[in-house]
Design a protein around this motif. Structure first.
Motif, PDB file in Angstrom:
ATOM      1  N   ARG A  23       1.087  -1.060   0.056  1.00 10.69           N
ATOM      2  CA  ARG A  23       0.140   0.191   0.076  1.00 10.69           C
ATOM      3  C   ARG A  23       0.831   1.388  -0.089  1.00 10.69           C
ATOM      4  NH1 ARG A  23      -3.175  -0.506   5.610  1.00 10.69           N
ATOM      5  NH2 ARG A  23      -3.252  -2.686   4.893  1.00 10.69           N
ATOM      6  N   ARG A  30       0.964   6.479  -7.159  1.00  7.22           N
ATOM      7  CA  ARG A  30      -0.194   7.346  -7.653  1.00  7.22           C
ATOM      8  C   ARG A  30       0.057   8.741  -7.580  1.00  7.22           C
ATOM      9  NH1 ARG A  30      -3.069   5.856 -10.542  1.00  7.22           N
ATOM     10  NH2 ARG A  30      -4.250   4.228  -9.547  1.00  7.22           N
ATOM     11  N   HIS A  59      -6.107  -0.771   2.041  1.00 13.41           N
ATOM     12  CA  HIS A  59      -5.783   0.217   0.939  1.00 13.41           C
ATOM     13  C   HIS A  59      -6.623   1.350   1.091  1.00 13.41           C
ATOM     14  CE1 HIS A  59      -9.471  -1.322  -1.261  1.00 13.41           C
ATOM     15  NE2 HIS A  59      -9.515  -0.302  -1.750  1.00 13.41           N
ATOM     16  N   SER A  60      -6.174   2.416   0.375  1.00 11.65           N
ATOM     17  CA  SER A  60      -6.725   3.803   0.585  1.00 11.65           C
ATOM     18  C   SER A  60      -7.725   4.103  -0.824  1.00 11.65           C
ATOM     19  CB  SER A  60      -5.512   4.938   0.815  1.00 11.65           C
ATOM     20  OG  SER A  60      -4.737   4.948  -0.138  1.00 11.65           O
ATOM     21  N   GLU A  61      -8.666   5.115  -0.714  1.00 10.70           N
ATOM     22  CA  GLU A  61      -9.218   5.521  -1.782  1.00 10.70           C
ATOM     23  C   GLU A  61      -8.125   6.221  -2.680  1.00 10.70           C
ATOM     24  OE1 GLU A  61     -12.746   5.894  -3.940  1.00 10.70           O
ATOM     25  OE2 GLU A  61     -12.190   4.861  -2.187  1.00 10.70           O
ATOM     26  N   GLU A  62      -6.966   6.631  -2.345  1.00  6.82           N
ATOM     27  CA  GLU A  62      -6.042   7.365  -3.298  1.00  6.82           C
ATOM     28  C   GLU A  62      -5.313   6.328  -4.231  1.00  6.82           C
ATOM     29  OE1 GLU A  62      -2.134   9.924  -2.781  1.00  6.82           O
ATOM     30  OE2 GLU A  62      -3.090   9.060  -0.986  1.00  6.82           O
ATOM     31  N   GLU A  63      -5.446   5.208  -3.909  1.00  5.84           N
ATOM     32  CA  GLU A  63      -4.654   4.199  -4.655  1.00  5.84           C
ATOM     33  C   GLU A  63      -5.520   3.869  -6.153  1.00  5.84           C
ATOM     34  OE1 GLU A  63      -3.248   0.743  -2.308  1.00  5.84           O
ATOM     35  OE2 GLU A  63      -3.487   2.043  -0.418  1.00  5.84           O
ATOM     36  N   ARG A  64      -6.876   3.949  -5.931  1.00 13.54           N
ATOM     37  CA  ARG A  64      -7.560   3.420  -6.917  1.00 13.54           C
ATOM     38  C   ARG A  64      -7.360   4.529  -8.327  1.00 13.54           C
ATOM     39  NH1 ARG A  64     -13.698   3.139  -4.779  1.00 13.54           N
ATOM     40  NH2 ARG A  64     -13.936   2.075  -6.979  1.00 13.54           N
ATOM     41  N   TRP A  88     -14.689  -4.973  -0.407  1.00 14.57           N
ATOM     42  CA  TRP A  88     -13.402  -3.913   0.047  1.00 14.57           C
ATOM     43  C   TRP A  88     -13.076  -3.024  -0.832  1.00 14.57           C
ATOM     44  CZ3 TRP A  88      -9.641  -4.158   4.455  1.00 14.57           C
ATOM     45  CH2 TRP A  88     -10.068  -5.101   5.411  1.00 14.57           C
ATOM     46  N   GLY A  89     -13.867  -2.730  -1.805  1.00 13.60           N
ATOM     47  CA  GLY A  89     -13.626  -1.573  -2.700  1.00 13.60           C
ATOM     48  C   GLY A  89     -12.611  -1.452  -3.639  1.00 13.60           C
ATOM     49  N   TYR A  90     -12.429  -2.805  -4.119  1.00 14.46           N
ATOM     50  CA  TYR A  90     -11.475  -3.127  -5.528  1.00 14.46           C
ATOM     51  C   TYR A  90     -11.892  -2.693  -6.653  1.00 14.46           C
ATOM     52  CZ  TYR A  90      -7.581  -4.544  -2.549  1.00 14.46           C
ATOM     53  OH  TYR A  90      -6.492  -4.504  -1.561  1.00 14.46           O
ATOM     54  N   ASP A  91     -11.221  -2.394  -7.656  1.00 17.88           N
ATOM     55  CA  ASP A  91     -11.934  -2.064  -9.020  1.00 17.88           C
ATOM     56  C   ASP A  91     -11.866  -3.175 -10.138  1.00 17.88           C
ATOM     57  OD1 ASP A  91     -12.497   1.036  -8.895  1.00 17.88           O
ATOM     58  OD2 ASP A  91     -10.362   0.546  -8.069  1.00 17.88           O
TER      59      ASP A  91
END
Length: 340
Positions: A23, A30, A59-64, A88-91
């Protein structure tokens, strides 16, 4: 996940790399280049199901946009892990069919799956049930396989299963006789084989990985491929990622320094959360490669950053010394930066 063109020239991703793309590394990458597609280290499906999810998946939202790479060969386990990834919010979720380590051979996954295209298709189809786009990362083949039918068979299975993208490390994997490290460099590269796959599958995203280490090579590859995935160069010389985002010469140096300064506050937040400094600065070691003061900067982070109780002041102090060295170099640094 959208894998369409970025920066006007195709998708650029950073490869999933064990012990590197954690992370902290992803936050740095990023900030260097907002348009990158980032991947996690490979996480086995069993670890997702039974391990410490905050440590493995946090992970943080920033990494997406962020892709979770999964290892495994049990469709049921992979389906459940992909569902958890969505929660968990992965794309996107990616199936690893390229890792040649002894561990994956014992578990019948990674590069071993190049021998079982039907199972690859079952695994990807099961992963798609979690609701996220699915993709594949594979090799050209393994051991004595003929790379023409071997790669086509796995790719066709992935397409039939609904994979949104196929990333190919343009080397064979030798499961006997070579270590994982040797498998990253010893088997010869065959970019042309991946170019042929891309031409054969015009409706499927095909990306190239392997041996691409500078901006010229990236741009050349994007002339024939849908995307390029950068591996070791991303941690050896992370400034390359800034260059690929359109930062060159003096702009690149100023941007990298600003990003490094922003990581001081990031480091403080990690330390306040009972983290350590060493993992934060590890991906920053090559950020000023070849520039005045870079050697002392790297030595400070390598030595002082690993000491017990090391604080964010280690990083800020190393950057202060680097700036002084850059100022002393004056016109010489400016000339080199413009030439670069």
């Amino acid at each position: 996940m959208d894998t369409g063109p970025q920066d006007g020239g195709g998708t650029i991703a950073v490869a999933p790399m064990m012990d590197w793309t954690d992370r902290h590394c992803r936050v740095l990458h990023r900030r260097l280049n907002p348009s990158l597609v980032l991947f996690t280290e490979m996480v086995t499906a069993k670890a997702v199901l039974f391990g410490d999810r905050d440590r493995l998946l946090g992970h943080s939202e920033e990494e997406r946009p962020l892709v979770l790479q999964l290892g495994g060969s049990d469709p049921g386990e992979l389906a459940e892990a992909a569902q958890i990834a969505a929660e968990w919010g992965y794309d996107e979720v990616n199936l690893n069919c390229g890792c040649p380590s002894d561990r994956v051979q014992g578990g019948r996954f990674g590069a071993c799956l190049m021998r079982e295209p039907a199972l690859v298709g079952e695994c990807l189809a099961a992963m798609a049930e979690g609701g996220l786009p699915v993709s594949l990362k594979c090799r050209l083949g393994v051991d004595e396989q003929d790379v023409e039918p071997a790669l086509d068979a796995v790719a066709d299975a992935a397409v039939a299963a609904g994979a949104s993208a196929i990333w190919v490390h343009a080397r064979k994997a030798w499961l006997q006789g070579l270590s994982p490290a040797q498998n990253r460099t010893v088997p010869p590269l065959d970019h042309d084989r991946v170019v042929r796959l891309c031409a054969r599958l015009p409706s499927t995203f095909v990306g190239l990985n392997g041996g691409i280490g500078d901006e010229g090579a990236v741009r050349a590859a994007l002339a024939t491929m849908d995307g390029v995935m950068i591996g070791r160069a991303a941690y050896q010389r992370p400034g390359l990622l800034a260059e690929l985002g359109g930062r060159h010469g003096l702009a690149s140096g100023a941007h990298r320094l600003a990003v490094a300064r922003s990581m001081v506050d990031y480091a403080r937040a990690v330390l306040e959360d009972r983290g350590r400094l060493a993992p934060v600065v590890k991906p920053m070691l090559g950020l000023f490669h070849g520039e005045p003061g870079a050697r002392a900067y790297r030595r400070t982070l390598s030595e002082d950053g690993h000491r017990a109780g090391a604080g964010a002041d280690v990083l800020s102090g190393a950057l202060d010394a680097l700036e002084i060295a850059r100022e002393r170099s004056g016109p010489d640094l400016e000339a080199r930066s413009v030439a670069a």
